[in-house]
Scaffold this active site. Sequence first.
Site, PDB file in Angstrom:
ATOM      1  N   LYS A 235      -1.967 -58.383  14.360  1.00 46.04           N
ATOM      2  CA  LYS A 235      -1.963 -57.532  15.563  1.00 46.04           C
ATOM      3  C   LYS A 235      -0.558 -56.974  15.750  1.00 46.04           C
ATOM      4  CE  LYS A 235      -2.121 -57.804  20.664  1.00 46.04           C
ATOM      5  NZ  LYS A 235      -2.516 -58.589  21.851  1.00 46.04           N
ATOM      6  N   ASP A 240       3.001 -53.921  24.826  1.00 43.66           N
ATOM      7  CA  ASP A 240       1.730 -53.989  25.562  1.00 43.66           C
ATOM      8  C   ASP A 240       1.999 -53.830  27.055  1.00 43.66           C
ATOM      9  OD1 ASP A 240      -0.796 -54.445  26.488  1.00 43.66           O
ATOM     10  OD2 ASP A 240      -0.900 -56.560  25.875  1.00 43.66           O
ATOM     11  N   LYS A 247       0.084 -54.336  33.427  1.00 45.08           N
ATOM     12  CA  LYS A 247       0.631 -55.674  33.665  1.00 45.08           C
ATOM     13  C   LYS A 247       1.644 -55.641  34.806  1.00 45.08           C
ATOM     14  CE  LYS A 247       0.325 -57.471  28.900  1.00 45.08           C
ATOM     15  NZ  LYS A 247      -0.641 -58.557  29.105  1.00 45.08           N
ATOM     16  N   ASP A 258       4.380 -58.493  21.353  1.00 46.54           N
ATOM     17  CA  ASP A 258       2.958 -58.321  21.061  1.00 46.54           C
ATOM     18  C   ASP A 258       2.687 -57.806  19.642  1.00 46.54           C
ATOM     19  OD1 ASP A 258       0.589 -59.052  22.233  1.00 46.54           O
ATOM     20  OD2 ASP A 258       0.139 -57.055  23.022  1.00 46.54           O
ATOM     21  N   ASP A 317      -6.249 -54.215  29.009  1.00 47.12           N
ATOM     22  CA  ASP A 317      -5.232 -55.181  28.574  1.00 47.12           C
ATOM     23  C   ASP A 317      -5.776 -56.117  27.491  1.00 47.12           C
ATOM     24  OD1 ASP A 317      -2.766 -56.330  28.494  1.00 47.12           O
ATOM     25  OD2 ASP A 317      -2.940 -57.390  30.408  1.00 47.12           O
ATOM     26  N   GLU A 319      -6.542 -55.434  24.504  1.00 49.23           N
ATOM     27  CA  GLU A 319      -6.482 -54.401  23.467  1.00 49.23           C
ATOM     28  C   GLU A 319      -6.352 -54.976  22.055  1.00 49.23           C
ATOM     29  OE1 GLU A 319      -3.916 -55.531  25.028  1.00 49.23           O
ATOM     30  OE2 GLU A 319      -2.576 -55.882  23.342  1.00 49.23           O
ATOM     31  N   ARG A 321      -7.808 -57.460  20.511  1.00 50.94           N
ATOM     32  CA  ARG A 321      -9.086 -57.725  19.827  1.00 50.94           C
ATOM     33  C   ARG A 321      -9.726 -56.428  19.350  1.00 50.94           C
ATOM     34  NH1 ARG A 321     -11.306 -60.732  25.055  1.00 50.94           N
ATOM     35  NH2 ARG A 321      -9.072 -61.192  25.122  1.00 50.94           N
TER      36      ARG A 321
HETATM   37  N1  BES Z   1      -0.781 -59.537  24.550  1.00 48.30           N
HETATM   38  C1  BES Z   1      -1.613 -60.090  25.552  1.00 48.30           C
HETATM   39  C2  BES Z   1      -1.731 -61.598  25.456  1.00 48.30           C
HETATM   40  C3  BES Z   1      -0.602 -62.394  25.964  1.00 48.30           C
HETATM   41  C4  BES Z   1      -0.284 -62.384  27.315  1.00 48.30           C
HETATM   42  C5  BES Z   1       0.073 -63.216  25.122  1.00 48.30           C
HETATM   43  C6  BES Z   1       0.729 -63.172  27.783  1.00 48.30           C
HETATM   44  C7  BES Z   1       1.069 -64.002  25.597  1.00 48.30           C
HETATM   45  C8  BES Z   1       1.409 -63.972  26.918  1.00 48.30           C
HETATM   46  C9  BES Z   1      -3.015 -59.533  25.444  1.00 48.30           C
HETATM   47  O1  BES Z   1      -3.111 -58.247  24.968  1.00 48.30           O
HETATM   48  C10 BES Z   1      -3.583 -59.593  26.807  1.00 48.30           C
HETATM   49  O2  BES Z   1      -3.064 -58.926  27.658  1.00 48.30           O
HETATM   50  N2  BES Z   1      -4.632 -60.366  26.990  1.00 48.30           N
HETATM   51  C11 BES Z   1      -5.244 -60.521  28.259  1.00 48.30           C
HETATM   52  C12 BES Z   1      -6.732 -60.511  28.028  1.00 48.30           C
HETATM   53  C13 BES Z   1      -7.533 -60.445  29.282  1.00 48.30           C
HETATM   54  C14 BES Z   1      -7.348 -59.088  29.947  1.00 48.30           C
HETATM   55  C15 BES Z   1      -8.971 -60.689  28.942  1.00 48.30           C
HETATM   56  C16 BES Z   1      -4.789 -61.835  28.861  1.00 48.30           C
HETATM   57  O3  BES Z   1      -4.677 -62.826  28.132  1.00 48.30           O
HETATM   58  O4  BES Z   1      -4.513 -61.865  30.058  1.00 48.30           O
HETATM   59 ZN    ZN Z   2      -1.622 -57.570  23.775  1.00 52.38          ZN
HETATM   60 MN    MN Z   3      -2.920 -56.816  26.533  1.00 47.81          MN
END
Ligand code: BES
Ligand code: ZN
Ligand code: MN
Length: 471
Positions: A235, A240, A247, A258, A317, A319, A321
């Site tokens: 990824k 992000d 965010k 990210d 957010d 994204e 996956r």
């Molecule tokens: N890059 C983030 C995941 C992340 C967040 C990793 C904080 C480490 C610390 C990912 O793209 C994300 O934002 N995931 C969301 C998914 C949710 C919206 C289902 C998350 O984990 O909050």
């Molecule tokens: Zn992300």
């Molecule tokens: Mn995200």
Amino acid sequence: MSEILQALSDLKPDEVAIPIHICRPEGWAKLQTLLSDFQQTFVKARNFTGEAGQRLRLPDVNGVIEQVLFGAGSQKNDVLGPIRLGGLSAHLPKGFYRVETLPEDWDADLCPVGWGLGAYKFEVYLPEETHFPVLCLDMDAKAVAEAVSLTDAVHYGRDLINLPAGDLGPAALHQATLDLAQKFDAEVSEIIGEALLKQNYPMIHAVGRAAHEAPRLIEFEWGNPEHPRLALVGKGITFDTGGLNIKGASGARIMKKDRGGAAHALALAEMIMANDLPIRLHCLVAIAENAISAGAYRPGDILTSREGLTVEIDNTDAEGRLVLGDALCKAAELDPVLMIDFATLTGAARVALGPTIPPFFCNRKNVVEAVMQYADAQHDPVWPMPLWQPYMSLLHSPIADMKNAGGSFAGSVTAALFLERFVKERPWMHFDVYGWNPTSGPGHPKGGDMFAIRALYHWLKAGGLQSDFSA
Ligand code: BES
Ligand code: ZN
Ligand code: MN
């Protein structure tokens, strides 16, 4: 190339390697008897007992550093093992050193890597370069070269995370991928911007289309086509923002990390190529910046993926996956023996296991135990998590095959279940890495870091791709 490890035989006649004695409190009494009276007085005055992380430079009577003592702590609960040496290399003044004494249960072969992991500082934007101490190794040239390559690969991966998004956007991550491919004469393929739509990568395109620099899928293939095929997928979200589901300030603060999954895939690829493992490697880096602009994809949009599945966007957010779904689908089309993806995919993974043990998902039970054993032996821990099919219902959409976010329960599991829809039932491992140390620890400096890839390298080197993947 790292200059912190070298063969003992490469010392020049006027150079001396200072011996290091590493001991546990259990072995300290015995080691103490080997010191001179002067040194015994010196260590007593400084309270050295072999506790974890204690460091003491022992001078001779003229004040010249003659030996170094390092505490390994008690054997009980020692999960770091020789990686702890990183707590020494980070702090010793420059010069030449060698390990003279070490705890019996330590794997001497891991000392150079532990040393190398600690001797790192991200200083691209600082005026002065740190000169780390050099560990001299009493090993054959091949073993030295391997230790150097593993250390270099981890440092390279950390740099790819630590570089700010302003200087490592999609185009720069693309270039970094090309540079690595070129270094090892790998064959590259590049699909950029609108071409992603023409060649059917709709989800990578949708995530990255709002950004100033176009999204892209960069792939390279390396090695003998007769060897078993391994796909590494990363990824590579260079930043992000969360997209339209933006965010908050603290969430965004470290989202340059990210692209951590891409950094892991590239660093493991480097380990494999540098050591010429008998593998046909296919590395795929799905690159996009999840940005906000008039062209951004929206909550409620429905994307048709490369696989053909329709995905309703519940949250922009989620994204990672999406870009991985298309990339995994492509990897699976070439029928690899195994696919491994790395992604800073969910905050939920961090809630479940914290920053330093990546959750590890695998659709073949047979190989999980072996990978865990290598993770233990290399002191590069991972933890197995379930692909719990009933939770697929959390991704239910009434108007598409599925949605991209599953709410607050088991967030890393639903993310992994989402990815599983794109692997065409091929053997697959998924590591939801955090990619980041919030604080410094021995061998793991604050900031970008690599997890699980040393374990995987050693598993692959020992013939992991010959495993029984039938169940
Ligand atoms: N890059 C983030 C995941 C992340 C967040 C990793 C904080 C480490 C610390 C990912 O793209 C994300 O934002 N995931 C969301 C998914 C949710 C919206 C289902 C998350 O984990 O909050
Ligand atoms: Zn992300
Ligand atoms: Mn995200």
